[in-house]
Design an enzyme around this catalytic site. Structure first.
Site, PDB file in Angstrom:
ATOM      1  N   ASP A 241      -2.224   1.447   7.680  1.00  0.00           N
ATOM      2  CA  ASP A 241      -1.444   1.067   6.204  1.00  0.00           C
ATOM      3  C   ASP A 241      -0.835  -0.452   5.874  1.00  0.00           C
ATOM      4  O   ASP A 241      -1.374  -0.948   5.272  1.00  0.00           O
ATOM      5  CB  ASP A 241      -0.338   1.406   5.771  1.00  0.00           C
ATOM      6  CG  ASP A 241      -0.987   3.165   6.046  1.00  0.00           C
ATOM      7  OD1 ASP A 241      -1.190   4.448   5.186  1.00  0.00           O
ATOM      8  OD2 ASP A 241      -0.376   3.853   7.179  1.00  0.00           O
TER       9      ASP A 241
ATOM     10  N   GLU B 210      -1.186  -1.531  -4.993  1.00  0.00           N
ATOM     11  CA  GLU B 210      -2.315  -0.664  -5.531  1.00  0.00           C
ATOM     12  C   GLU B 210      -2.027   0.498  -6.247  1.00  0.00           C
ATOM     13  O   GLU B 210      -1.210   1.184  -6.376  1.00  0.00           O
ATOM     14  CB  GLU B 210      -2.539   0.054  -3.660  1.00  0.00           C
ATOM     15  CG  GLU B 210      -4.554   0.927  -4.168  1.00  0.00           C
ATOM     16  CD  GLU B 210      -5.291   1.467  -2.940  1.00  0.00           C
ATOM     17  OE1 GLU B 210      -5.555   2.350  -2.427  1.00  0.00           O
ATOM     18  OE2 GLU B 210      -4.247   0.736  -1.398  1.00  0.00           O
TER      19      GLU B 210
ATOM     20  N   ASP C 201       0.997  -1.104   0.166  1.00  0.00           N
ATOM     21  CA  ASP C 201       0.400   0.274   0.117  1.00  0.00           C
ATOM     22  C   ASP C 201       0.807   1.138  -0.041  1.00  0.00           C
ATOM     23  O   ASP C 201       1.240   1.847   1.066  1.00  0.00           O
ATOM     24  CB  ASP C 201      -0.889  -0.180   1.034  1.00  0.00           C
ATOM     25  CG  ASP C 201      -1.765   1.272   1.577  1.00  0.00           C
ATOM     26  OD1 ASP C 201      -1.978   1.605   0.002  1.00  0.00           O
ATOM     27  OD2 ASP C 201      -1.670   1.831   2.515  1.00  0.00           O
TER      28      ASP C 201
END
EC number: 3.1.21.10
Length: 173
Positions: free
Chosen positions: A139, A67, A8
């Site tokens: 996160d 991502e 992420d």
């Protein structure tokens, strides 16, 4: 058996999550956050690259999932996020890992069942799917969700096509 590293990305905090996929089973291996301390962007990118490289060395993943950039109202933030992604991707490519990218909505859909899920729902489902005793940092939970999405999505792509290929997979190699 496949070890998946999920990322992420963020210019200040980059989450990572590592899982092992054995058949249908997913096993938690580790997660955490790479926190940058540098004030300038080049310094942060260097720290992200070094941090992701260290995680790759420690866990020896077979594949890398990240991502995609979400374009919000602030173009400057999106550009910084893109740079952070690039730094992480270069670390993966330098380690000869195949790279897969997933949109935030697809990740939420794969983990929670709806693309409109909030962070708390994602954290809850990550804990449930991986049987974690406590909630990981936000996160890190998002990075684990990326890895879970890859495990589910990649498995589906293989079943549908009869081979391990995807339009986005490995395009950085």
């Amino acid at each position: 058996m496949t070890i998946i590293l999920g990322i992420d990305p963020g210019s200040r905090i980059t989450g990572y999550g590592v899982i092992r996929q054995v058949g249908r089973n997913l096993e938690y291996l580790g997660s955490g956050c790479i926190r940058t301390s540098a004030e300038d962007i080049p310094g942060r990118l260097k720290q992200i690259y070094a941090g992701v490289s260290e995680v790759i060395t420690q866990f020896q993943p077979d594949t890398f999932a990240i991502e995609e950039v979400f374009m919000g109202k602030n173009a400057s933030s999106a550009l910084k996020l893109g740079q952070a992604r690039g730094s992480a991707i270069v670390a993966a490519v330098n380690a000869d890992l195949p790279v897969s990218e997933y949109a935030a909505r697809l990740i939420k859909q794969a983990v929670v069942g709806t693309g409109a899920a909030d962070k708390a729902q994602v954290q809850h489902m990550v804990c449930s799917v991986l049987k974690l005793p406590g909630k990981p940092q936000a996160d890190a939970a998002d990075a684990l969700a990326v890895a879970i999405c890859h495990a589910h999505t990649h498995k589906t792509l293989i079943a549908m096509s009869g081979k391990a290929s995807s339009a986005r997979r490995g395009r950085y190699r």
